[in-house]
Design a protein around this motif. Sequence first.
Motif, PDB file in Angstrom:
ATOM      1  N   ALA A  99      -2.689  -1.704  -9.370  1.00  0.00           N
ATOM      2  CA  ALA A  99      -2.516  -0.264  -9.139  1.00  0.00           C
ATOM      3  C   ALA A  99      -3.638   0.266  -8.253  1.00  0.00           C
ATOM      4  O   ALA A  99      -3.391   1.029  -7.311  1.00  0.00           O
ATOM      5  CB  ALA A  99      -2.476   0.494 -10.465  1.00  0.00           C
ATOM      6  N   ALA A 100      -4.877  -0.145  -8.533  1.00  0.00           N
ATOM      7  CA  ALA A 100      -6.007   0.312  -7.729  1.00  0.00           C
ATOM      8  C   ALA A 100      -5.867  -0.156  -6.282  1.00  0.00           C
ATOM      9  O   ALA A 100      -6.133   0.604  -5.344  1.00  0.00           O
ATOM     10  CB  ALA A 100      -7.321  -0.190  -8.332  1.00  0.00           C
ATOM     11  N   MET A 101      -5.453  -1.398  -6.081  1.00  0.00           N
ATOM     12  CA  MET A 101      -5.287  -1.910  -4.719  1.00  0.00           C
ATOM     13  C   MET A 101      -4.121  -1.224  -4.009  1.00  0.00           C
ATOM     14  O   MET A 101      -4.208  -0.921  -2.817  1.00  0.00           O
ATOM     15  CB  MET A 101      -5.075  -3.429  -4.727  1.00  0.00           C
ATOM     16  N   ALA A 102      -3.045  -0.941  -4.737  1.00  0.00           N
ATOM     17  CA  ALA A 102      -1.910  -0.223  -4.142  1.00  0.00           C
ATOM     18  C   ALA A 102      -2.336   1.172  -3.697  1.00  0.00           C
ATOM     19  O   ALA A 102      -1.932   1.644  -2.627  1.00  0.00           O
ATOM     20  CB  ALA A 102      -0.749  -0.150  -5.130  1.00  0.00           C
ATOM     21  N   VAL A 103      -3.182   1.825  -4.505  1.00  0.00           N
ATOM     22  CA  VAL A 103      -3.698   3.146  -4.124  1.00  0.00           C
ATOM     23  C   VAL A 103      -4.545   3.029  -2.862  1.00  0.00           C
ATOM     24  O   VAL A 103      -4.400   3.825  -1.929  1.00  0.00           O
ATOM     25  CB  VAL A 103      -4.514   3.773  -5.279  1.00  0.00           C
ATOM     26  N   LEU A 104      -5.436   2.039  -2.811  1.00  0.00           N
ATOM     27  CA  LEU A 104      -6.274   1.868  -1.623  1.00  0.00           C
ATOM     28  C   LEU A 104      -5.433   1.654  -0.370  1.00  0.00           C
ATOM     29  O   LEU A 104      -5.681   2.275   0.672  1.00  0.00           O
ATOM     30  CB  LEU A 104      -7.210   0.675  -1.802  1.00  0.00           C
ATOM     31  N   ILE A 105      -4.444   0.795  -0.469  1.00  0.00           N
ATOM     32  CA  ILE A 105      -3.587   0.518   0.693  1.00  0.00           C
ATOM     33  C   ILE A 105      -2.835   1.771   1.113  1.00  0.00           C
ATOM     34  O   ILE A 105      -2.793   2.122   2.295  1.00  0.00           O
ATOM     35  CB  ILE A 105      -2.633  -0.652   0.389  1.00  0.00           C
ATOM     36  N   ALA A 106      -2.237   2.463   0.155  1.00  0.00           N
ATOM     37  CA  ALA A 106      -1.462   3.670   0.476  1.00  0.00           C
ATOM     38  C   ALA A 106      -2.351   4.753   1.076  1.00  0.00           C
ATOM     39  O   ALA A 106      -1.986   5.383   2.082  1.00  0.00           O
ATOM     40  CB  ALA A 106      -0.758   4.186  -0.771  1.00  0.00           C
ATOM     41  N   GLU A 107      -3.512   4.977   0.486  1.00  0.00           N
ATOM     42  CA  GLU A 107      -4.409   6.024   0.993  1.00  0.00           C
ATOM     43  C   GLU A 107      -4.978   5.647   2.363  1.00  0.00           C
ATOM     44  O   GLU A 107      -5.137   6.501   3.235  1.00  0.00           O
ATOM     45  CB  GLU A 107      -5.534   6.306   0.002  1.00  0.00           C
ATOM     46  N   PHE A 108      -5.287   4.361   2.564  1.00  0.00           N
ATOM     47  CA  PHE A 108      -5.803   3.930   3.862  1.00  0.00           C
ATOM     48  C   PHE A 108      -4.734   4.069   4.937  1.00  0.00           C
ATOM     49  O   PHE A 108      -5.010   4.536   6.045  1.00  0.00           O
ATOM     50  CB  PHE A 108      -6.324   2.488   3.789  1.00  0.00           C
ATOM     51  N   ASN A 109      -3.500   3.698   4.621  1.00  0.00           N
ATOM     52  CA  ASN A 109      -2.405   3.872   5.573  1.00  0.00           C
ATOM     53  C   ASN A 109      -2.184   5.352   5.895  1.00  0.00           C
ATOM     54  O   ASN A 109      -1.960   5.709   7.054  1.00  0.00           O
ATOM     55  CB  ASN A 109      -1.118   3.237   5.053  1.00  0.00           C
ATOM     56  N   ALA A 110      -2.248   6.202   4.878  1.00  0.00           N
ATOM     57  CA  ALA A 110      -2.092   7.642   5.112  1.00  0.00           C
ATOM     58  C   ALA A 110      -3.208   8.156   6.024  1.00  0.00           C
ATOM     59  O   ALA A 110      -2.969   8.974   6.920  1.00  0.00           O
ATOM     60  CB  ALA A 110      -2.084   8.401   3.791  1.00  0.00           C
ATOM     61  N   TYR A 111      -4.422   7.664   5.807  1.00  0.00           N
ATOM     62  CA  TYR A 111      -5.542   8.052   6.674  1.00  0.00           C
ATOM     63  C   TYR A 111      -5.277   7.612   8.117  1.00  0.00           C
ATOM     64  O   TYR A 111      -5.419   8.396   9.051  1.00  0.00           O
ATOM     65  CB  TYR A 111      -6.843   7.441   6.145  1.00  0.00           C
ATOM     66  N   LEU A 112      -4.904   6.348   8.306  1.00  0.00           N
ATOM     67  CA  LEU A 112      -4.674   5.836   9.665  1.00  0.00           C
ATOM     68  C   LEU A 112      -3.502   6.517  10.358  1.00  0.00           C
ATOM     69  O   LEU A 112      -3.470   6.596  11.588  1.00  0.00           O
ATOM     70  CB  LEU A 112      -4.453   4.320   9.633  1.00  0.00           C
ATOM     71  N   ASP A 113      -2.547   7.038   9.584  1.00  0.00           N
ATOM     72  CA  ASP A 113      -1.390   7.725  10.154  1.00  0.00           C
ATOM     73  C   ASP A 113      -1.720   9.144  10.614  1.00  0.00           C
ATOM     74  O   ASP A 113      -0.917   9.764  11.309  1.00  0.00           O
ATOM     75  CB  ASP A 113      -0.232   7.760   9.147  1.00  0.00           C
ATOM     76  N   ARG A 114      -2.881   9.669  10.230  1.00  0.00           N
ATOM     77  CA  ARG A 114      -3.267  11.010  10.665  1.00  0.00           C
ATOM     78  C   ARG A 114      -3.583  11.006  12.152  1.00  0.00           C
ATOM     79  O   ARG A 114      -4.108  10.020  12.693  1.00  0.00           O
ATOM     80  CB  ARG A 114      -4.507  11.492   9.901  1.00  0.00           C
ATOM     81  N   ASP A 115      -3.290  12.097  12.824  1.00  0.00           N
ATOM     82  CA  ASP A 115      -3.583  12.217  14.250  1.00  0.00           C
ATOM     83  C   ASP A 115      -5.079  12.152  14.534  1.00  0.00           C
ATOM     84  O   ASP A 115      -5.494  11.697  15.597  1.00  0.00           O
ATOM     85  CB  ASP A 115      -3.016  13.523  14.807  1.00  0.00           C
ATOM     86  N   ASP A 116      -5.900  12.625  13.592  1.00  0.00           N
ATOM     87  CA  ASP A 116      -7.345  12.679  13.830  1.00  0.00           C
ATOM     88  C   ASP A 116      -8.095  11.488  13.232  1.00  0.00           C
ATOM     89  O   ASP A 116      -9.326  11.512  13.145  1.00  0.00           O
ATOM     90  CB  ASP A 116      -7.918  13.993  13.297  1.00  0.00           C
ATOM     91  N   ALA A 117      -7.397  10.439  12.835  1.00  0.00           N
ATOM     92  CA  ALA A 117      -8.064   9.269  12.248  1.00  0.00           C
ATOM     93  C   ALA A 117      -8.987   8.616  13.269  1.00  0.00           C
ATOM     94  O   ALA A 117      -8.590   8.337  14.394  1.00  0.00           O
ATOM     95  CB  ALA A 117      -7.035   8.264  11.748  1.00  0.00           C
ATOM     96  N   ASP A 118     -10.227   8.401  12.869  1.00  0.00           N
ATOM     97  CA  ASP A 118     -11.211   7.731  13.715  1.00  0.00           C
ATOM     98  C   ASP A 118     -12.125   6.918  12.801  1.00  0.00           C
ATOM     99  O   ASP A 118     -13.168   7.401  12.351  1.00  0.00           O
ATOM    100  CB  ASP A 118     -12.018   8.767  14.507  1.00  0.00           C
ATOM    101  N   PRO A 119     -11.731   5.681  12.485  1.00  0.00           N
ATOM    102  CA  PRO A 119     -12.495   4.876  11.528  1.00  0.00           C
ATOM    103  C   PRO A 119     -13.976   4.716  11.873  1.00  0.00           C
ATOM    104  O   PRO A 119     -14.814   4.693  10.972  1.00  0.00           O
ATOM    105  CB  PRO A 119     -11.776   3.520  11.543  1.00  0.00           C
ATOM    106  N   VAL A 120     -14.320   4.637  13.141  1.00  0.00           N
ATOM    107  CA  VAL A 120     -15.726   4.474  13.508  1.00  0.00           C
ATOM    108  C   VAL A 120     -16.487   5.769  13.248  1.00  0.00           C
ATOM    109  O   VAL A 120     -17.534   5.773  12.593  1.00  0.00           O
ATOM    110  CB  VAL A 120     -15.872   4.019  14.980  1.00  0.00           C
ATOM    111  N   ALA A 121     -15.965   6.888  13.744  1.00  0.00           N
ATOM    112  CA  ALA A 121     -16.637   8.180  13.544  1.00  0.00           C
ATOM    113  C   ALA A 121     -16.694   8.562  12.071  1.00  0.00           C
ATOM    114  O   ALA A 121     -17.654   9.201  11.630  1.00  0.00           O
ATOM    115  CB  ALA A 121     -15.931   9.267  14.343  1.00  0.00           C
TER     116      ALA A 121
END
Length: 189
Positions: A99-121
């Motif tokens: 469950a914890a890993m599924a949350v991490l994957i889902a939340e990370f994907n949601a972050y990357l799907d945002r228009d303003d996602a910038d993993p380095v910044a």
Amino acid sequence: MDTTELLLHPVRLRVVHALAGDRELTTAQLCERMPDVPKVTMYRHVALLAGAGFLEVTGEQRVRGTVERHYRLRQDRPVVDDDAATAMTPDDHRRGFAAAMAVLIAEFNAYLDRDDADPVADAVSYRQGTIWLSQDELAEMTAQLRAVLGPRLANRPAPGRAPYLLSPVHFPVGPRLPDDRPQGHSQVP
């Protein structure tokens, strides 16, 4: 449904994360934040969390003929404490970890799907490494992490603050060594 079973579900765990920091959201707003979760499923999980005492209704308003409720996490909500964790079976721990890993994957994907996602910044990090620790060193490290993170867990939303999902995971990756064998030294058969 007991507290452990209630939280060992990825959607319910994501709802808890979404409402952290005294945030108040409606079920519709939760659906917007988690478009991968069907609305019927979201409403069912929010109802389970509210019925179990994790969420409280902070307000209601009529929207197009229905009542829309605003929810927040109860400050005195049940938690999976040391006794509950000790009572968990290996299968419970597997489900909790999944469950914890599924949350991490889902939340990370949601972050990357945002228009303003910038993993380095945004200083995104998902590094892994192996450290060699005795039980005493592990206890000391855990206490130090709690001392560092504890005050920050009390932070509330404020200008200039963004929510970050922090998910420390550690577990032994090899067999336990006998107490009389020096730590960090392998034995050649």
